[in-house]
Write a protein that holds these residues in place. Sequence first.
Motif, PDB file in Angstrom:
ATOM      1  N   LYS A 284      35.496  47.170  39.093  1.00  0.00           N
ATOM      2  CA  LYS A 284      35.932  45.778  39.241  1.00  0.00           C
ATOM      3  C   LYS A 284      36.543  45.252  37.945  1.00  0.00           C
TER       4      LYS A 284
ATOM      5  N   GLU B 142      35.918  38.571  33.361  1.00  0.00           N
ATOM      6  CA  GLU B 142      34.677  38.624  34.144  1.00  0.00           C
ATOM      7  C   GLU B 142      34.798  37.800  35.421  1.00  0.00           C
ATOM      8  N   LYS B 143      35.459  36.648  35.340  1.00  0.00           N
ATOM      9  CA  LYS B 143      35.658  35.825  36.543  1.00  0.00           C
ATOM     10  C   LYS B 143      36.554  36.544  37.552  1.00  0.00           C
TER      11      LYS B 143
ATOM     12  N   SER C  38      34.732  39.075  39.315  1.00  0.00           N
ATOM     13  CA  SER C  38      33.570  38.549  40.052  1.00  0.00           C
ATOM     14  C   SER C  38      32.274  39.225  39.595  1.00  0.00           C
TER      15      SER C  38
ATOM     16  N   GLN D  31      28.965  39.050  36.517  1.00  0.00           N
ATOM     17  CA  GLN D  31      28.210  38.101  35.715  1.00  0.00           C
ATOM     18  C   GLN D  31      28.689  38.084  34.260  1.00  0.00           C
TER      19      GLN D  31
END
Length: 209
Positions: free
Chosen positions: A20, A43-44, A47, A49
């Motif tokens: 990811k 990180e956003k 998706s 933490q």
Amino acid sequence: MSTKITKRRTQERTEQTRTKLLDAAVHLFSEQGFEGISIRDLEKAASVQRGLLAYHFEDKETLWKAAADRTFGLMSDEVDARVDILRDLSEQERIAAMIRFYVRFSARHPELSRLLSQEGRQDSWRIQYLVEHHVSRITAALEKPVRAALNLNREEFTHWFYMLVGAASTIFSHSPECQILFGVDSRQEKIVSAHADMLVTMLMEPFSK
């Protein structure tokens, strides 16, 4: 639940998170550049933490290198899969096949040319990394056969190389512009094929006479 199963599931989650983050990094770095993206942006987009980028990749620089390696690695893998076929071709046919391959790869992976465009405009550790680890190897593999087959000196090959890189990829890396300007989806198969045919003619015919 056994220790073995728990370990396997932990490994799977780790790989999923890494994937990811790499997916997000390839997209964001090629679109907005290294300096325009924060760790939290990555990180956003992935998706995941907060803090997981540092856990899996140490820092943004390490993730950028991993994203660049994966992008160029896709090309290397595809080239390696075609080595035996290329050996059976004449010099002229081999170069035409290389041109067609680069056009088709650029259509499938416009992020490669976008990444090069982002980083090739300034002298930084990132373009140094790309050239040292990837671009120089690709250029070296092309230079000898192209110069021999088309009778080019090194300066002429320099022009030929950038004609290939720019002409092969721009229509795909600028696909939104192409759609708005001409009403053409540049990644349609018929457009990709036509573009490859035209580029082979442009880069080969002037030198074959």
